[in-house]
Design a protein around this motif. Structure first.
Motif, PDB file in Angstrom:
ATOM      1  N   MET A  30      -9.084  -2.655  -0.752  1.00 38.97           N
ATOM      2  CA  MET A  30      -9.144  -3.463   0.447  1.00 38.97           C
ATOM      3  C   MET A  30     -10.572  -3.950   0.684  1.00 38.97           C
ATOM      4  O   MET A  30     -10.798  -5.073   1.129  1.00 38.97           O
ATOM      5  CB  MET A  30      -8.686  -2.611   1.626  1.00 38.97           C
ATOM      6  CG  MET A  30      -8.105  -3.400   2.753  1.00 38.97           C
ATOM      7  SD  MET A  30      -7.210  -2.321   3.840  1.00 38.97           S
ATOM      8  CE  MET A  30      -8.371  -2.151   5.164  1.00 38.97           C
ATOM      9  N   ASP A 119      -2.142  -5.523   0.174  1.00 43.83           N
ATOM     10  CA  ASP A 119      -3.455  -5.358  -0.469  1.00 43.83           C
ATOM     11  C   ASP A 119      -3.307  -4.869  -1.913  1.00 43.83           C
ATOM     12  O   ASP A 119      -4.285  -4.538  -2.565  1.00 43.83           O
ATOM     13  CB  ASP A 119      -4.354  -4.429   0.354  1.00 43.83           C
ATOM     14  CG  ASP A 119      -3.823  -3.007   0.422  1.00 43.83           C
ATOM     15  OD1 ASP A 119      -2.743  -2.745  -0.147  1.00 43.83           O
ATOM     16  OD2 ASP A 119      -4.486  -2.171   1.029  1.00 43.83           O
ATOM     17  N   HIS A 121      -1.792  -2.172  -3.002  1.00 46.31           N
ATOM     18  CA  HIS A 121      -1.628  -0.726  -3.163  1.00 46.31           C
ATOM     19  C   HIS A 121      -0.154  -0.343  -3.260  1.00 46.31           C
ATOM     20  O   HIS A 121       0.648  -0.793  -2.466  1.00 46.31           O
ATOM     21  CB  HIS A 121      -2.259   0.015  -1.987  1.00 46.31           C
ATOM     22  CG  HIS A 121      -3.743  -0.014  -2.039  1.00 46.31           C
ATOM     23  ND1 HIS A 121      -4.533   0.555  -1.077  1.00 46.31           N
ATOM     24  CD2 HIS A 121      -4.579  -0.564  -2.944  1.00 46.31           C
ATOM     25  CE1 HIS A 121      -5.797   0.366  -1.395  1.00 46.31           C
ATOM     26  NE2 HIS A 121      -5.850  -0.317  -2.523  1.00 46.31           N
TER      27      HIS A 121
HETATM   28 CU   LIG Z   1      -4.711  -0.281   0.918  1.00 48.21          CU
END
Ligand SMILES: [Cu+2]
Length: 133
Positions: A30, A119, A121
């Motif tokens: 991020m 993001d 993830h």
């Molecule tokens: Cu993240």
């Protein structure tokens, strides 16, 4: 030559900083991302984790605080894998869910999910609930 820099901080503050560092490390992507993509957190499930229900739930749902793409949504119960009436995989959204193809029989259930937040993830989780006889 390498120099070790020691920060002289009051104990409370250094502890707080360590906590902050640990949080930052968990979301490094991020920080380097050119956009302010959000990391998602799961905020609620339907039924609730650990719930013991008197009636079969009409819908199974995962709710997040920011959009996520679900890549796995598996429900298993006393009769094995639960067939879902719709495919919960695909769209980027804060809420994901599915209606079981048939009314769920009494017993213990487990929901296992995986997803990719905006993001980038990957996230995963699971929870159990039960339906009383
Ligand atoms: Cu993240």
């Amino acid at each position: 030559m390498k120099r070790v820099v020691t920060l002289a901080l009051p104990l409370g503050q250094s502890r707080r900083n360590a906590k902050r560092l640990a949080l930052a490390a968990g979301c490094t992507l991020m920080l380097v991302s050119p956009l302010l993509w959000a990391h998602a957190h799961i905020t609620a499930t339907e039924p609730e984790a650990g719930a013991i229900l008197e009636q079969a739930p009409e819908r199974l749902e995962l709710r997040f605080d920011s959009p996520i793409r679900i890549t796995q949504f598996e429900v298993t119960g006393p009769e094995g894998t639960v067939e879902l009436g719709e495919d919960p995989l695909g769209p980027l959204a804060e809420t994901h869910g599915a209606v079981p193809a048939e009314t769920l029989a009494p017993g213990d259930y487990e929901v296992v999910w995986r997803g990719i937040a905006e993001d980038g993830h990957t996230m995963s989780g699971g929870y159990r609930f039960a339906i009383q006889e």
